[in-house]
Design a protein around this motif. Structure first.
Motif, short mmCIF file in Angstrom:
data_model
loop_
_atom_site.label_atom_id
_atom_site.label_comp_id
_atom_site.label_asym_id
_atom_site.label_seq_id
_atom_site.Cartn_x
_atom_site.Cartn_y
_atom_site.Cartn_z
N ALA A 1 -2.49 -8.81 -6.18
CA ALA A 1 -1.86 -9.85 -5.35
C ALA A 1 -2.41 -11.22 -5.74
O ALA A 1 -1.65 -12.18 -5.91
CB ALA A 1 -2.11 -9.57 -3.87
N TYR B 1 -6.41 1.53 -3.23
CA TYR B 1 -5.51 0.37 -3.12
C TYR B 1 -6.32 -0.90 -2.87
O TYR B 1 -6.12 -1.92 -3.53
CB TYR B 1 -4.50 0.59 -1.98
CG TYR B 1 -3.62 -0.61 -1.74
CD1 TYR B 1 -2.51 -0.84 -2.55
CD2 TYR B 1 -3.91 -1.53 -0.73
CE1 TYR B 1 -1.71 -1.97 -2.36
CE2 TYR B 1 -3.11 -2.65 -0.54
CZ TYR B 1 -2.02 -2.87 -1.35
OH TYR B 1 -1.23 -3.99 -1.17
N MET B 2 -7.28 -0.82 -1.92
CA MET B 2 -8.09 -2.01 -1.59
C MET B 2 -8.88 -2.48 -2.81
O MET B 2 -8.94 -3.66 -3.11
CB MET B 2 -9.09 -1.68 -0.46
CG MET B 2 -8.49 -1.67 0.92
SD MET B 2 -7.48 -3.12 1.25
CE MET B 2 -8.75 -4.39 1.22
N SER C 1 4.78 -12.46 1.16
CA SER C 1 4.62 -11.28 2.02
C SER C 1 5.77 -11.17 3.00
O SER C 1 6.28 -12.19 3.48
CB SER C 1 3.34 -11.39 2.84
OG SER C 1 2.25 -11.40 1.99
N SER D 1 -5.26 -4.32 -4.68
CA SER D 1 -5.09 -5.61 -3.98
C SER D 1 -5.43 -6.82 -4.88
O SER D 1 -4.81 -7.87 -4.69
CB SER D 1 -5.84 -5.64 -2.65
OG SER D 1 -7.19 -5.44 -2.86
N PRO E 1 0.81 -1.21 0.00
CA PRO E 1 0.00 0.00 0.00
C PRO E 1 0.85 1.28 0.00
O PRO E 1 2.06 1.22 0.25
CB PRO E 1 -0.81 -0.12 1.30
CG PRO E 1 -0.04 -1.06 2.15
CD PRO E 1 0.69 -1.99 1.24
N GLU F 1 3.87 -5.64 4.27
CA GLU F 1 2.62 -5.56 5.04
C GLU F 1 2.77 -4.57 6.18
O GLU F 1 3.63 -4.74 7.06
CB GLU F 1 2.29 -6.93 5.61
CG GLU F 1 1.87 -7.88 4.52
CD GLU F 1 1.15 -9.10 5.04
OE1 GLU F 1 1.43 -9.50 6.19
OE2 GLU F 1 0.31 -9.62 4.29
#
Ligand code: B4P
Length: 198
Positions: A158, A150-151, A169, A155, A9, A115
């Motif tokens: 990923a 970002y969410m 991660s 994401s 993020p 993270e």
């Protein structure tokens, strides 16, 4: 050739850690954020268009970013490997990157994700905003908007790489050195594996 994506993020330390990884492994650093900020500083039409999105915490449209990455590749034909920082940020960008690399007979070898909790991210970005002069770091509403983008949009990237079993991660909280040690251990392991599979 070894190509690495540093994922995470806004404010997770991608830029900070990229510097260390580039120094150790000699990657060519491709930061779409830095490229866009250069365009803004040079007041190019691309930069002026991008600034409108960046100041609101939105992503710059895919076709603009992908075009910019393609011309970056043209300038670095003999690169020993790339470190992608802040790119890809959408699944469409990830697919376009695969195609661009395929044309150059190479691929993404590994994606390392940093993270970090949202509270720590806000703290870091507001702190950077005090000295960087970056307009997207000074307003907490814009920072929160960047997290929601970002969410929703980033994401899923990923999952794209998890399907290809390229995703790992790493804890992005702690000292800069602790985090770079963890990243370097993961890169060393992946490079050894890549060499032994030839
Ligand atoms: P970026 O330039 O990619 O920046 P970022 O996500 O804000 O930061 P980064 O994660 O690199 O954080 P840093 O290491 O600097 O993007 C900016 C904007 O450009 C986006 O919002 C978007 O609008 C646009 N954009 C970029 N790429 C795009 C794309 N592909 N598609 C569409 N739009 C795109 O670290 C942050 C702060 O934390 C620093 O002050 C640092 O000193 C501090 N820090 C780092 N590590 C720390 C640690 N371990 N402990 C404490 N502090 C730490």
């Amino acid at each position: 050739m070894f190509n690495l994506v540093l994922f995470g993020p806004p404010g997770s330390g991608k830029g900070t850690q990229s510097e260390k990884l580039v120094k150790k492994y000699g990657f060519i650093h491709l930061s779409t954020g830095n490229l866009l900020r250069e365009e803004i500083a040079n007041k190019t039409p691309l930069g002026l268009e991008a600034k409108k999105f960046m100041d609101q915490g939105q992503l710059v449209p895919d076709e603009v970013v992908i075009g910019m990455v393609d011309s970056f590749f043209e300038k670095h034909i003999t690169a020993p490997g790339f470190l992608f920082d802040g790119f890809p940020r959408t699944v469409a960008q990830a697919q376009a990157l695969d195609k661009l690399l395929d044309l150059r007979k190479t691929e993404i070898n590994m994606v390392l994700a940093l993270e970090v909790s949202e509270e720590e991210l806000v703290k870091r970005l507001l702190n950077r905003g005090q000295t960087s002069g970056r307009s997207d770091d000074t307003n907490e509403d814009v920072i929160r908007k960047r997290f929601s983008v970002y969410m929703n949009e980033t994401s899923p990237v990923a999952d794209y790489y998890k399907k290809e079993r390229k995703f790992r991660s790493v804890n992005g909280e702690g000292s800069v050195e602790e985090i770079s040690d963890a990243l370097m251990q993961a890169v060393d392991k992946a490079m050894t594996f890549q060499r032994s599979s030839f």
